[in-house]
Every structure is written in C-alpha cells, then in structure tokens.
Scaffold this motif. Sequence first.
Motif, mmCIF file in Angstrom:
data_model
loop_
_atom_site.group_PDB
_atom_site.id
_atom_site.type_symbol
_atom_site.label_atom_id
_atom_site.label_comp_id
_atom_site.label_asym_id
_atom_site.label_seq_id
_atom_site.Cartn_x
_atom_site.Cartn_y
_atom_site.Cartn_z
ATOM 1 N N PHE A 92 -4.002 4.459 1.680
ATOM 2 C CA PHE A 92 -2.863 3.792 2.325
ATOM 3 C C PHE A 92 -1.956 3.139 1.274
ATOM 4 N N SER A 93 -2.548 2.280 0.443
ATOM 5 C CA SER A 93 -1.738 1.587 -0.574
ATOM 6 C C SER A 93 -1.123 2.575 -1.560
ATOM 7 N N GLU A 94 -1.892 3.571 -1.943
ATOM 8 C CA GLU A 94 -1.369 4.560 -2.876
ATOM 9 C C GLU A 94 -0.198 5.320 -2.261
ATOM 10 N N GLY A 95 -0.319 5.614 -0.961
ATOM 11 C CA GLY A 95 0.772 6.301 -0.280
ATOM 12 C C GLY A 95 2.022 5.458 -0.200
ATOM 13 N N VAL A 96 1.849 4.150 0.029
ATOM 14 C CA VAL A 96 2.996 3.242 0.080
ATOM 15 C C VAL A 96 3.691 3.188 -1.277
ATOM 16 N N LYS A 97 2.915 3.040 -2.339
ATOM 17 C CA LYS A 97 3.501 2.952 -3.680
ATOM 18 C C LYS A 97 4.206 4.253 -4.062
ATOM 19 N N GLU A 98 3.624 5.371 -3.674
ATOM 20 C CA GLU A 98 4.258 6.655 -3.977
ATOM 21 C C GLU A 98 5.548 6.838 -3.198
ATOM 22 N N GLU A 99 5.505 6.467 -1.913
ATOM 23 C CA GLU A 99 6.690 6.612 -1.073
ATOM 24 C C GLU A 99 7.828 5.719 -1.558
ATOM 25 N N ALA A 100 7.478 4.524 -2.033
ATOM 26 C CA ALA A 100 8.499 3.570 -2.487
ATOM 27 C C ALA A 100 8.839 3.743 -3.956
ATOM 28 N N ALA A 101 8.172 4.671 -4.630
ATOM 29 C CA ALA A 101 8.390 4.888 -6.068
ATOM 30 C C ALA A 101 8.188 3.595 -6.840
#
Length: 244
Positions: A92-101
């Motif tokens: 979840f957190s990794e996906g958020v960071k990737e999505e937000a660059a």
Amino acid sequence: MTSTDRQGWQDGRRDATSLAEVLHVLKGRRLLVVGAVLVLAGIALLLGLFREPAYTAEAVVGFAPREAPDDEGAQQAFAQEVFSAATSPGSFSEGVKEEAAWRGTAGEFSDRLDPGVSVLGSGGMEMRVSFSGREPEEAARVANAYAEMFASEAGRLGDEQLSAGTGVAEAAVMRRAVPSEDSGPPALLYAAVAAGVGLLLGGGAALSLEGRSGGWRDVRDAEVTLRAPVLGAIPDYSPTENEG
C-alpha cells in the motif's frame, strides 16, 4: 553616600515591590536584559530562517458498510478495521509513493503522514489523510495518491475479510487535497516569542541579582528602595587600602 547595608531600612519598606523599583532594576541591569533578549531572539530567527518549510494538504475519503453496526462503538471499530485492512499491506505505502512520485525513506514518509478514521453523525464513515511536504504540490500529490488508493482498496473488502461479517458498500474520494501556501508560523513570529521569553528570563535574573545585593549604587537607588526623597549624601572618602 555610604550605604553598604540595607538591612536596617527593611522595616520601613512595603512588602510589595513597586513598578518603579522593577523598572529601576531593569534599567540598571539593562545589559543583562537586552543580552538575553538578543541571544534568544537571534537563535529563534536563525532556526526559523533555515528550517525546512512544511506545506500540509488534506484529502478525505468517504465509505460505508453494507450493513451498519448497531451502536457507535461497533461503528468506530468497523471503521478502524477497514482502515487497517486496506493500509496494512506493505504494497500500500509503496504504491502511494510510486503513484505520487515521492522519493524518500520509509521513516520520513511515516513522519510526514497523518491519516485517521471517524464515524459521522449520519452513520457514514470517513478517512482523512494529511501529508506535510517540502512543496505545496508535493503535499497535495501524496495526500491525493493515498486517498485514491485507500478508496480503491477499501471498496474491494468483502464480507469474509472483515470480522463484522459485512463488507464495504462504497468508498470514494469526497474531497481532494489542493496545494496550500501556508507553511506554518513565519520566522519573525518565532523571534518575537523568543524575545518575550528572553525579556522574562533576563528580567528575572536581574531582579534575583538585585535581591542578593547588599548595598545601594547611587542616590536614585536609595530613593527607589526607601520610597522617599534623599535630601543629602555623604561621599565615601575611605581609602581603598591602608597607607604607610
């Protein structure tokens, strides 16, 4: 004027210290007071100027169960369970960071993030997430990525995944985060507060030192202490050291 001892005059003084006495003491030890003010104000100003700005943005996600629990305690427990189930996986957190660059350590990400759930009076539930970034756009971008991923993950939770026996009927982003130009109190405000603290500390130190002093420095000191005019003063001609 010889005034090496104030003890004999103490009975003639009032117990309360007058404003004139306080001002006279502060004036006599103004270097101490001004020094404390300047040092603390300068430190606060430097810290305020060199601190990293923090811009905070907030997004809101609304969600509701298929079958609402009976009491408010059960509703709060359900909301918290939905939040934990949706955000616990490491992806979840990794996906958020990737999505937000967003680039940074996991600890820094956690420190800047502030999510939470609550139950509304209408029976609905919401998740609010705020993020503090170095730039307004960065803060809004991460908060929106978190909200969108939460809404997506929460909407997938089925009956078998939650202990309440009911899944989430709907979950959607109700309010997106927008960039904000507010980065917290300005450096001058910190300096002003520090100057006030310095004034209190310097003044307290000056009054404390004055209270330990056993003599009058001049005629004005005697007048303020005795609260009476001094009609005359005898110069002290005593030698500083024995002659002969």
